[in-house]
Scaffold this motif. Structure first.
Motif, PDB file in Angstrom:
ATOM      1  N   VAL A  46      30.727  38.470  36.276  1.00 59.39           N
ATOM      2  CA  VAL A  46      30.048  38.129  37.324  1.00 59.39           C
ATOM      3  C   VAL A  46      30.988  36.677  37.793  1.00 59.39           C
ATOM      4  O   VAL A  46      31.404  36.398  38.901  1.00 59.39           O
ATOM      5  N   GLN A  47      31.180  35.793  36.780  1.00 61.74           N
ATOM      6  CA  GLN A  47      31.971  34.621  36.787  1.00 61.74           C
ATOM      7  C   GLN A  47      33.456  34.857  37.335  1.00 61.74           C
ATOM      8  O   GLN A  47      33.893  34.078  38.234  1.00 61.74           O
ATOM      9  N   ILE A  48      34.106  35.801  36.763  1.00 59.87           N
ATOM     10  CA  ILE A  48      35.081  36.466  37.282  1.00 59.87           C
ATOM     11  C   ILE A  48      35.195  36.743  38.828  1.00 59.87           C
ATOM     12  O   ILE A  48      36.158  36.391  39.518  1.00 59.87           O
ATOM     13  N   VAL A  49      34.344  37.568  39.268  1.00 57.53           N
ATOM     14  CA  VAL A  49      34.165  37.889  40.477  1.00 57.53           C
ATOM     15  C   VAL A  49      33.958  36.657  41.408  1.00 57.53           C
ATOM     16  O   VAL A  49      34.580  36.802  42.418  1.00 57.53           O
ATOM     17  N   LEU A  50      33.209  35.826  41.170  1.00 59.44           N
ATOM     18  CA  LEU A  50      32.866  34.599  41.928  1.00 59.44           C
ATOM     19  C   LEU A  50      34.214  33.799  42.194  1.00 59.44           C
ATOM     20  O   LEU A  50      34.554  33.280  43.193  1.00 59.44           O
ATOM     21  N   SER A  51      35.225  33.812  41.059  1.00 60.18           N
ATOM     22  CA  SER A  51      36.386  32.902  41.239  1.00 60.18           C
ATOM     23  C   SER A  51      37.179  33.858  42.216  1.00 60.18           C
ATOM     24  O   SER A  51      38.143  33.297  42.830  1.00 60.18           O
ATOM     25  N   LEU A  52      37.188  35.230  42.203  1.00 55.39           N
ATOM     26  CA  LEU A  52      37.924  35.895  42.885  1.00 55.39           C
ATOM     27  C   LEU A  52      37.689  36.025  44.602  1.00 55.39           C
ATOM     28  O   LEU A  52      38.514  36.175  45.414  1.00 55.39           O
ATOM     29  N   GLN A  53      36.445  35.588  44.743  1.00 56.76           N
ATOM     30  CA  GLN A  53      36.001  35.669  46.251  1.00 56.76           C
ATOM     31  C   GLN A  53      36.803  35.012  47.260  1.00 56.76           C
ATOM     32  O   GLN A  53      36.965  35.356  48.451  1.00 56.76           O
TER      33      GLN A  53
END
Length: 360
Positions: A282-289
Protein backbone atom coordinates in the motif's frame (compact mmCIF):
# COMPACT_ATOMS: atom_id res chain seq x y z
CA UNK A 1 8.69 -34.92 -23.83
CA UNK A 2 8.29 -32.68 -26.86
CA UNK A 3 6.96 -34.00 -30.18
CA UNK A 4 6.92 -32.09 -33.47
CA UNK A 5 5.05 -33.35 -36.52
CA UNK A 6 4.30 -36.60 -34.68
CA UNK A 7 7.94 -37.41 -33.89
CA UNK A 8 9.92 -37.10 -30.63
CA UNK A 9 12.02 -33.95 -30.72
CA UNK A 10 15.62 -33.64 -29.62
CA UNK A 11 18.59 -31.48 -30.54
CA UNK A 12 20.02 -34.44 -32.42
CA UNK A 13 16.88 -35.06 -34.44
CA UNK A 14 16.44 -31.35 -35.17
CA UNK A 15 19.53 -31.28 -37.37
CA UNK A 16 17.60 -32.91 -40.20
CA UNK A 17 14.53 -30.69 -39.80
CA UNK A 18 16.12 -27.29 -39.22
CA UNK A 19 17.74 -25.05 -41.80
CA UNK A 20 20.79 -26.32 -43.65
CA UNK A 21 23.17 -24.14 -41.69
CA UNK A 22 26.57 -25.71 -41.12
CA UNK A 23 26.44 -24.94 -37.42
CA UNK A 24 23.61 -26.79 -35.72
CA UNK A 25 21.82 -25.13 -32.78
CA UNK A 26 22.91 -26.22 -29.32
CA UNK A 27 19.87 -24.75 -27.56
CA UNK A 28 16.50 -26.49 -27.41
CA UNK A 29 14.59 -23.22 -27.82
CA UNK A 30 16.65 -22.18 -30.84
CA UNK A 31 16.18 -25.57 -32.46
CA UNK A 32 12.40 -25.42 -32.04
CA UNK A 33 12.30 -21.85 -33.38
CA UNK A 34 14.12 -23.03 -36.50
CA UNK A 35 12.10 -26.21 -37.09
CA UNK A 36 10.48 -25.82 -40.50
CA UNK A 37 7.20 -27.44 -39.47
CA UNK A 38 6.80 -24.96 -36.61
CA UNK A 39 7.94 -22.03 -38.73
CA UNK A 40 5.26 -22.93 -41.27
CA UNK A 41 2.61 -23.36 -38.56
CA UNK A 42 3.51 -19.98 -37.09
CA UNK A 43 3.20 -18.30 -40.49
CA UNK A 44 -0.25 -19.84 -40.86
CA UNK A 45 -1.28 -18.61 -37.40
CA UNK A 46 -0.03 -15.10 -38.18
CA UNK A 47 -2.17 -15.01 -41.32
CA UNK A 48 -5.35 -15.31 -39.23
CA UNK A 49 -7.08 -12.01 -38.53
CA UNK A 50 -7.06 -11.07 -34.86
CA UNK A 51 -10.48 -11.44 -33.23
CA UNK A 52 -11.63 -8.57 -31.02
CA UNK A 53 -13.73 -9.92 -28.16
CA UNK A 54 -16.38 -8.04 -26.18
CA UNK A 55 -18.66 -9.26 -23.39
CA UNK A 56 -21.42 -10.03 -25.86
CA UNK A 57 -18.94 -11.84 -28.14
CA UNK A 58 -19.04 -11.19 -31.86
CA UNK A 59 -21.37 -13.02 -34.23
CA UNK A 60 -18.68 -15.42 -35.38
CA UNK A 61 -18.35 -16.82 -31.86
CA UNK A 62 -22.03 -17.50 -31.27
CA UNK A 63 -22.75 -21.21 -31.05
CA UNK A 64 -25.86 -23.16 -31.92
CA UNK A 65 -27.10 -22.52 -28.39
CA UNK A 66 -26.87 -18.80 -29.17
CA UNK A 67 -24.96 -18.21 -25.94
CA UNK A 68 -21.19 -18.65 -26.03
CA UNK A 69 -19.61 -19.57 -22.74
CA UNK A 70 -16.04 -18.37 -22.39
CA UNK A 71 -13.40 -18.01 -19.68
CA UNK A 72 -10.96 -15.11 -19.58
CA UNK A 73 -7.59 -15.22 -17.80
CA UNK A 74 -5.41 -12.46 -16.43
CA UNK A 75 -1.65 -12.53 -15.91
CA UNK A 76 -0.35 -15.46 -13.83
CA UNK A 77 -3.76 -17.16 -13.85
CA UNK A 78 -4.70 -20.52 -15.32
CA UNK A 79 -7.90 -22.44 -15.99
CA UNK A 80 -8.68 -25.95 -17.14
CA UNK A 81 -12.01 -26.12 -18.93
CA UNK A 82 -14.35 -28.91 -19.98
CA UNK A 83 -15.50 -28.51 -23.62
CA UNK A 84 -18.99 -29.66 -22.65
CA UNK A 85 -19.28 -26.61 -20.37
CA UNK A 86 -17.11 -23.93 -21.98
CA UNK A 87 -16.86 -23.01 -25.65
CA UNK A 88 -13.85 -20.69 -25.55
CA UNK A 89 -10.98 -19.79 -23.23
CA UNK A 90 -8.47 -17.02 -23.75
CA UNK A 91 -6.11 -14.36 -22.46
CA UNK A 92 -4.41 -11.20 -23.69
CA UNK A 93 -2.20 -8.30 -22.52
CA UNK A 94 0.87 -10.52 -22.95
CA UNK A 95 4.01 -8.65 -23.99
CA UNK A 96 6.92 -10.49 -22.39
CA UNK A 97 4.54 -13.13 -20.97
CA UNK A 98 3.47 -16.33 -22.75
CA UNK A 99 -0.03 -17.66 -23.30
CA UNK A 100 0.26 -21.44 -22.91
CA UNK A 101 -2.41 -23.80 -24.24
CA UNK A 102 -2.46 -27.54 -23.47
CA UNK A 103 -5.30 -29.63 -24.92
CA UNK A 104 -5.96 -33.35 -24.61
CA UNK A 105 -6.69 -34.63 -28.10
CA UNK A 106 -8.90 -37.46 -26.88
CA UNK A 107 -11.33 -35.69 -24.56
CA UNK A 108 -10.82 -32.02 -25.44
CA UNK A 109 -9.96 -30.98 -21.90
CA UNK A 110 -8.10 -27.70 -22.32
CA UNK A 111 -5.87 -25.79 -19.93
CA UNK A 112 -4.69 -22.24 -20.62
CA UNK A 113 -2.32 -20.12 -18.57
CA UNK A 114 -0.76 -16.67 -18.76
CA UNK A 115 2.81 -17.34 -17.61
CA UNK A 116 4.89 -14.34 -16.59
CA UNK A 117 8.03 -15.74 -14.96
CA UNK A 118 10.34 -18.77 -15.21
CA UNK A 119 9.82 -19.22 -11.47
CA UNK A 120 6.22 -20.42 -11.88
CA UNK A 121 6.74 -22.76 -14.86
CA UNK A 122 7.55 -26.04 -13.10
CA UNK A 123 4.67 -26.02 -10.62
CA UNK A 124 2.49 -24.20 -13.16
CA UNK A 125 2.70 -27.11 -15.61
CA UNK A 126 1.74 -29.55 -12.84
CA UNK A 127 -1.27 -27.37 -12.01
CA UNK A 128 -2.36 -27.19 -15.65
CA UNK A 129 -1.93 -30.90 -16.28
CA UNK A 130 -3.73 -32.16 -13.18
CA UNK A 131 -7.13 -32.42 -14.90
CA UNK A 132 -5.96 -32.52 -18.52
CA UNK A 133 -3.92 -35.71 -18.25
CA UNK A 134 -5.99 -37.45 -15.54
CA UNK A 135 -3.18 -39.91 -14.69
CA UNK A 136 -2.80 -40.99 -18.34
CA UNK A 137 0.80 -40.13 -19.23
CA UNK A 138 0.31 -41.58 -22.73
CA UNK A 139 -2.28 -38.94 -23.60
CA UNK A 140 -1.41 -36.88 -26.68
CA UNK A 141 -1.38 -33.21 -25.71
CA UNK A 142 -1.43 -30.40 -28.27
CA UNK A 143 0.49 -27.32 -27.15
CA UNK A 144 0.42 -23.73 -28.39
CA UNK A 145 2.68 -20.89 -27.20
CA UNK A 146 1.84 -17.28 -28.09
CA UNK A 147 3.37 -14.06 -26.79
CA UNK A 148 6.81 -13.05 -25.47
CA UNK A 149 7.96 -10.73 -28.23
CA UNK A 150 11.67 -10.02 -28.77
CA UNK A 151 12.20 -7.51 -25.97
CA UNK A 152 15.93 -7.03 -26.48
CA UNK A 153 17.85 -5.70 -29.44
CA UNK A 154 18.11 -8.18 -32.33
CA UNK A 155 21.88 -7.83 -31.95
CA UNK A 156 21.50 -9.50 -28.56
CA UNK A 157 18.56 -11.77 -29.37
CA UNK A 158 19.83 -13.62 -32.43
CA UNK A 159 19.78 -17.39 -32.43
CA UNK A 160 23.36 -17.44 -31.22
CA UNK A 161 22.85 -15.06 -28.33
CA UNK A 162 19.81 -16.97 -27.05
CA UNK A 163 22.32 -19.66 -26.15
CA UNK A 164 25.29 -17.51 -25.22
CA UNK A 165 24.19 -13.98 -24.42
CA UNK A 166 23.75 -12.46 -20.99
CA UNK A 167 21.33 -9.72 -21.95
CA UNK A 168 18.32 -11.97 -22.41
CA UNK A 169 15.55 -9.59 -21.38
CA UNK A 170 12.37 -11.18 -19.98
CA UNK A 171 10.97 -13.14 -22.92
CA UNK A 172 13.86 -15.47 -23.70
CA UNK A 173 14.36 -16.91 -20.19
CA UNK A 174 10.63 -17.60 -19.89
CA UNK A 175 10.37 -19.27 -23.29
CA UNK A 176 13.48 -21.33 -22.65
CA UNK A 177 12.16 -22.51 -19.28
CA UNK A 178 8.82 -23.53 -20.80
CA UNK A 179 10.31 -25.69 -23.56
CA UNK A 180 12.89 -27.22 -21.23
CA UNK A 181 10.17 -28.11 -18.75
CA UNK A 182 8.10 -29.81 -21.44
CA UNK A 183 11.11 -31.74 -22.67
CA UNK A 184 11.98 -33.16 -19.26
CA UNK A 185 8.41 -34.10 -18.25
CA UNK A 186 7.03 -37.59 -19.08
CA UNK A 187 3.88 -36.38 -20.86
CA UNK A 188 3.65 -36.21 -24.66
CA UNK A 189 3.62 -32.54 -25.70
CA UNK A 190 2.88 -32.07 -29.40
CA UNK A 191 3.99 -28.50 -30.09
CA UNK A 192 1.68 -27.07 -32.75
CA UNK A 193 2.27 -23.30 -32.53
CA UNK A 194 5.39 -21.41 -31.40
CA UNK A 195 4.50 -17.77 -32.03
CA UNK A 196 7.06 -16.22 -29.67
CA UNK A 197 10.23 -14.10 -29.80
CA UNK A 198 11.21 -13.14 -33.37
CA UNK A 199 8.16 -14.99 -34.75
CA UNK A 200 5.93 -12.60 -32.75
CA UNK A 201 7.80 -9.32 -33.26
CA UNK A 202 7.24 -6.34 -35.50
CA UNK A 203 8.83 -2.89 -35.55
CA UNK A 204 7.31 0.56 -35.62
CA UNK A 205 8.56 3.48 -37.73
CA UNK A 206 11.10 4.34 -35.05
CA UNK A 207 12.51 0.84 -34.88
CA UNK A 208 10.90 -0.11 -31.58
CA UNK A 209 10.07 -3.79 -31.18
CA UNK A 210 6.39 -4.62 -30.57
CA UNK A 211 4.41 -7.86 -30.29
CA UNK A 212 2.40 -8.87 -33.34
CA UNK A 213 -0.14 -10.61 -31.09
CA UNK A 214 -0.58 -10.33 -27.33
CA UNK A 215 -3.56 -12.62 -26.91
CA UNK A 216 -5.25 -15.83 -27.97
CA UNK A 217 -8.58 -17.61 -27.94
CA UNK A 218 -9.08 -21.39 -28.06
CA UNK A 219 -12.20 -23.10 -29.31
CA UNK A 220 -12.40 -26.03 -26.92
CA UNK A 221 -14.44 -28.39 -29.10
CA UNK A 222 -11.99 -28.30 -32.01
CA UNK A 223 -8.79 -26.96 -30.49
CA UNK A 224 -8.71 -24.15 -33.04
CA UNK A 225 -6.39 -21.31 -32.01
CA UNK A 226 -7.28 -17.71 -32.89
CA UNK A 227 -5.26 -14.50 -32.27
CA UNK A 228 -7.43 -12.36 -30.02
CA UNK A 229 -7.71 -9.19 -27.98
CA UNK A 230 -10.32 -8.47 -25.32
CA UNK A 231 -11.96 -5.22 -24.31
CA UNK A 232 -12.75 -4.11 -20.75
CA UNK A 233 -16.22 -5.63 -20.81
CA UNK A 234 -14.88 -9.09 -21.58
CA UNK A 235 -12.12 -9.20 -18.96
CA UNK A 236 -14.37 -10.45 -16.22
CA UNK A 237 -15.49 -11.22 -13.62
CA UNK A 238 -13.86 -9.36 -10.71
CA UNK A 239 -11.27 -7.61 -12.87
CA UNK A 240 -9.61 -5.34 -10.32
CA UNK A 241 -9.28 -7.95 -7.58
CA UNK A 242 -7.81 -10.44 -10.03
CA UNK A 243 -5.32 -7.87 -11.30
CA UNK A 244 -4.40 -7.03 -7.71
CA UNK A 245 -3.60 -10.68 -6.99
CA UNK A 246 -0.75 -10.52 -9.52
CA UNK A 247 1.03 -7.80 -7.54
CA UNK A 248 0.17 -9.09 -4.09
CA UNK A 249 1.06 -12.71 -4.81
CA UNK A 250 4.75 -11.76 -4.77
CA UNK A 251 4.39 -11.01 -1.04
CA UNK A 252 2.10 -13.94 -0.24
CA UNK A 253 4.17 -17.08 0.52
CA UNK A 254 1.20 -19.35 -0.24
CA UNK A 255 1.55 -18.48 -3.93
CA UNK A 256 5.30 -18.74 -4.37
CA UNK A 257 6.13 -20.57 -7.60
CA UNK A 258 2.47 -21.16 -8.47
CA UNK A 259 -0.10 -20.01 -10.98
CA UNK A 260 -3.13 -18.35 -9.41
CA UNK A 261 -6.21 -20.54 -8.88
CA UNK A 262 -9.15 -18.84 -10.55
CA UNK A 263 -11.70 -21.21 -12.07
CA UNK A 264 -13.39 -24.46 -11.01
CA UNK A 265 -13.51 -26.92 -13.88
CA UNK A 266 -16.31 -29.17 -12.66
CA UNK A 267 -18.81 -26.48 -11.65
CA UNK A 268 -18.00 -23.84 -14.32
CA UNK A 269 -17.60 -21.17 -11.67
CA UNK A 270 -14.92 -18.60 -10.98
CA UNK A 271 -13.55 -19.40 -7.54
CA UNK A 272 -11.00 -16.66 -7.07
CA UNK A 273 -8.60 -17.92 -4.45
CA UNK A 274 -7.63 -15.45 -1.72
CA UNK A 275 -4.39 -13.54 -1.69
CA UNK A 276 -3.07 -11.26 1.02
CA UNK A 277 -1.16 -7.98 0.71
CA UNK A 278 0.88 -5.98 3.15
CA UNK A 279 1.02 -2.38 4.28
CA UNK A 280 4.31 -2.19 2.40
CA UNK A 281 2.50 -2.71 -0.90
CA UNK A 282 0.00 0.00 0.00
CA UNK A 283 2.86 2.37 0.79
CA UNK A 284 4.46 1.64 -2.57
CA UNK A 285 1.19 2.40 -4.34
CA UNK A 286 0.82 5.69 -2.46
CA UNK A 287 4.29 6.70 -3.64
CA UNK A 288 3.45 5.82 -7.25
CA UNK A 289 0.24 7.86 -7.44
CA UNK A 290 2.01 11.11 -8.29
CA UNK A 291 3.89 9.66 -11.25
CA UNK A 292 3.12 10.78 -14.78
CA UNK A 293 1.82 8.31 -17.37
CA UNK A 294 5.29 7.88 -18.90
CA UNK A 295 6.82 7.34 -15.46
CA UNK A 296 4.20 4.69 -14.65
CA UNK A 297 5.05 2.84 -17.84
CA UNK A 298 8.76 3.01 -17.09
CA UNK A 299 8.32 1.91 -13.47
CA UNK A 300 5.61 -0.74 -13.74
CA UNK A 301 6.08 -2.48 -17.09
CA UNK A 302 8.69 -4.93 -18.36
CA UNK A 303 8.11 -3.50 -21.85
CA UNK A 304 6.99 0.17 -21.63
CA UNK A 305 6.93 0.79 -25.37
CA UNK A 306 4.84 -2.31 -26.07
CA UNK A 307 1.98 -1.84 -23.62
CA UNK A 308 -1.57 -1.25 -24.79
CA UNK A 309 -3.36 2.10 -24.36
CA UNK A 310 -5.23 0.87 -21.26
CA UNK A 311 -2.14 -0.04 -19.23
CA UNK A 312 -1.79 3.18 -17.23
CA UNK A 313 -5.52 3.45 -16.55
CA UNK A 314 -5.58 -0.16 -15.36
CA UNK A 315 -2.70 0.55 -12.98
CA UNK A 316 -4.39 3.63 -11.54
CA UNK A 317 -7.70 1.79 -11.03
CA UNK A 318 -5.87 -1.01 -9.24
CA UNK A 319 -4.04 1.48 -6.98
CA UNK A 320 -7.28 3.27 -6.12
CA UNK A 321 -8.83 -0.02 -5.04
CA UNK A 322 -5.81 -0.89 -2.92
CA UNK A 323 -5.82 2.50 -1.19
CA UNK A 324 -9.54 2.16 -0.41
CA UNK A 325 -9.03 -1.43 0.78
CA UNK A 326 -5.63 -1.51 2.52
CA UNK A 327 -6.59 -4.58 4.58
CA UNK A 328 -6.83 -7.65 2.34
CA UNK A 329 -9.35 -9.21 4.72
CA UNK A 330 -11.94 -6.72 3.50
CA UNK A 331 -11.70 -8.34 0.07
CA UNK A 332 -11.25 -11.91 1.31
CA UNK A 333 -13.06 -12.17 4.69
CA UNK A 334 -11.82 -15.16 6.69
CA UNK A 335 -9.52 -15.85 3.71
CA UNK A 336 -12.44 -17.26 1.74
CA UNK A 337 -12.48 -17.19 -2.09
CA UNK A 338 -14.70 -14.87 -4.10
CA UNK A 339 -17.15 -17.03 -6.05
CA UNK A 340 -18.90 -16.02 -9.28
CA UNK A 341 -21.58 -18.04 -11.07
CA UNK A 342 -22.54 -17.87 -14.71
CA UNK A 343 -25.97 -16.39 -15.46
CA UNK A 344 -28.36 -17.42 -18.20
CA UNK A 345 -27.30 -14.56 -20.46
CA UNK A 346 -23.60 -15.38 -20.21
CA UNK A 347 -22.70 -12.77 -17.59
CA UNK A 348 -21.39 -13.46 -14.11
CA UNK A 349 -22.84 -12.74 -10.69
CA UNK A 350 -21.23 -12.93 -7.28
CA UNK A 351 -22.52 -15.91 -5.33
CA UNK A 352 -24.80 -14.57 -2.62
CA UNK A 353 -25.03 -11.18 -4.36
CA UNK A 354 -27.84 -10.01 -6.63
CA UNK A 355 -25.78 -7.68 -8.85
CA UNK A 356 -23.89 -9.01 -11.87
CA UNK A 357 -20.11 -9.04 -11.67
CA UNK A 358 -18.98 -8.13 -15.15
CA UNK A 359 -15.79 -6.44 -14.16
CA UNK A 360 -16.15 -5.01 -10.72
Amino acid sequence: MIFVDGLPFSLKSSSSSSSSSKSQPSDLLVALMEHQVLVSATHSFKSIQERKISASMDSKLITSSNSSRYVYLFQREYATVDPSLVHYVGTDEATTCVGVVIRNRKNGMTSVSHMDSPKIVDIGFSQMLALVVDHNLDADLDVHLVGAFEDVSPNHASGRSISQGKRDGYSIPLCRKIVETMQKRPEKFHVKTLCVLRHNTKYDSQGNALPIFNGLLVETSSGTLIPASFDKTSRCPDEIVRRLRVSSSHEDPSWQGKLLDTYDTKTDRFIIAPCSWTKHLVQIVLSLQSLSDSEILASCSTSPLAEGPEFVDNERRLWNYLIKNPDWRTTFPMRQPRVFERTGDGCWKRAGFSSQGQGT
